[in-house]
Design an enzyme around this catalytic site. Sequence first.
Site, PDB file in Angstrom:
ATOM      1  N   ASP A   1       0.817  -1.215   0.000  1.00  0.00           N
ATOM      2  CA  ASP A   1       0.000   0.000   0.000  1.00  0.00           C
ATOM      3  C   ASP A   1       0.850   1.265   0.000  1.00  0.00           C
ATOM      4  O   ASP A   1       2.059   1.204   0.264  1.00  0.00           O
ATOM      5  CB  ASP A   1      -0.873   0.013   1.263  1.00  0.00           C
ATOM      6  CG  ASP A   1      -2.130  -0.803   1.080  1.00  0.00           C
ATOM      7  OD1 ASP A   1      -2.574  -0.957  -0.060  1.00  0.00           O
ATOM      8  OD2 ASP A   1      -2.662  -1.293   2.101  1.00  0.00           O
TER       9      ASP A   1
ATOM     10  N   TYR B   1       7.505 -10.033   6.763  1.00  0.00           N
ATOM     11  CA  TYR B   1       7.262  -8.604   6.951  1.00  0.00           C
ATOM     12  C   TYR B   1       7.767  -8.181   8.332  1.00  0.00           C
ATOM     13  O   TYR B   1       7.736  -8.968   9.276  1.00  0.00           O
ATOM     14  CB  TYR B   1       5.763  -8.294   6.911  1.00  0.00           C
ATOM     15  CG  TYR B   1       5.154  -8.217   5.539  1.00  0.00           C
ATOM     16  CD1 TYR B   1       5.044  -7.000   4.880  1.00  0.00           C
ATOM     17  CD2 TYR B   1       4.660  -9.358   4.906  1.00  0.00           C
ATOM     18  CE1 TYR B   1       4.463  -6.917   3.622  1.00  0.00           C
ATOM     19  CE2 TYR B   1       4.079  -9.278   3.650  1.00  0.00           C
ATOM     20  CZ  TYR B   1       3.981  -8.053   3.015  1.00  0.00           C
ATOM     21  OH  TYR B   1       3.410  -7.970   1.778  1.00  0.00           O
TER      22      TYR B   1
END
Lengths: 245, 245
Positions: A52, A110
């Site tokens: 994003d 992540y």
Amino acid sequence: MKRIMLTVAYDGTDYSGWQIQPHAETIEGILNRELSALLHEEIHVIGASRTDAGVHAEGAVCVFDTESRIPPEKFSYALNQSLPQDIRIRASEEVDPDFHPRRCECRKTYAYRIWHDKFPLPTKERYTYWVYTKLDVERMRKGASYLVGQHDFASFCSTHTQTEHTVRTIYYLSVLEEGREITILVCGDGFLYNMVRIIAGTLIEIGQGKREPESVKDMLLARDRASSGPTAPPQGLCLMEYEFE
Amino acid sequence: MKRIMLTVAYDGTDYSGWQIQPHAETIEGILNRELSALLHEEIHVIGASRTDAGVHAEGAVCVFDTESRIPPEKFSYALNQSLPQDIRIRASEEVDPDFHPRRCECRKTYAYRIWHDKFPLPTKERYTYWVYTKLDVERMRKGASYLVGQHDFASFCSTHTQTEHTVRTIYYLSVLEEGREITILVCGDGFLYNMVRIIAGTLIEIGQGKREPESVKDMLLARDRASSGPTAPPQGLCLMEYEFE
């Protein structure tokens, strides 16, 4: 024709995310533009996943097909000449022409970073989420432990996605503390839309005492986005690594 | 009248250093301007030291005198409202009216960070110096060991300063390695102009094999800037901490 895989790092601060958009600067858009200019072919990269707006990457992955005779490992050097400084190709290599980075088994890692202090630290602000309230890291670790393994993560997926299959496996989920920086490191076979940021937002609320560590079990059972915590802001998130089988 | 000490953190990327200048944005200039506006007095801060353009700080220190009746610990909150986001006051406290941050015994700690990889990493670029050549950390540590203690550091001082007294004490000088990031952490009773950046540039050349670790002994004896290595670039440097007696 050969298929080239790129490992891409970027500072996402000034970009509207990975995915190409008509009137915004995106990582995919810039890679297509610069690769097409470099190779005098129309290139469309296929990304392994989309980040994003504002999310960073140390090891994003994409592939593209080319007729170019540039040696595979040289694409990184050639492309870095023309890319903006906040996007770097860390490696380029030839892969099997059938290799598709979204249709294969892989482990993705992540990191979500939190700066935990009374005031924000300017040198940390681009890459961390500043939390000034008290955080109990042991509670966060306990909450995290219930998410490890294969689960239906429907409660940890933003509602405006239509994904049917919400079962994923988390291999590990560690909450690391180093001075005033807390890093949530999570490795899994795949992540739903906003999943890592919702996990981070939920663990932060557990650390603040707003939720109990055990409540994570009910969240998983609820299969309802409303049951979990808020989506933590993008700048704390960094896509670290892909490991393909 | 009371004397207030501020602990200041900043991302130095967009500033022309600490010291006030007529036509440039500097940390000192902004602090004077914002404190004067906040307190309706003409405020001139006295910094404990000056950082160069592009150098960062997690714990810079300055003092100022004021008639204000704001509680000392509240200055940080009040000032952070109006400061740009890349400058933050981490603490404010009242100190003795005679306390002068440049005329007292103190320990200062700086970090110089190196990103050691084939390609630069965008998320590290603002705060590290990218070195792509091979670096032998053990050689760097050996070279560093000769600098610890009380020495005449004239060879590690930029030539355009007129400092008479070039003897300083380094309490420790560590070369830390964490993945691809190498941090030179140095603590001393004071540092000459560009001293930490020259030490970093010299240790990097030792790590690259361009100089021998033992050559540091000759550099100290030479008292000549030409005998040591280059001044490493500013963005790797961060002023970490002051500890007053």
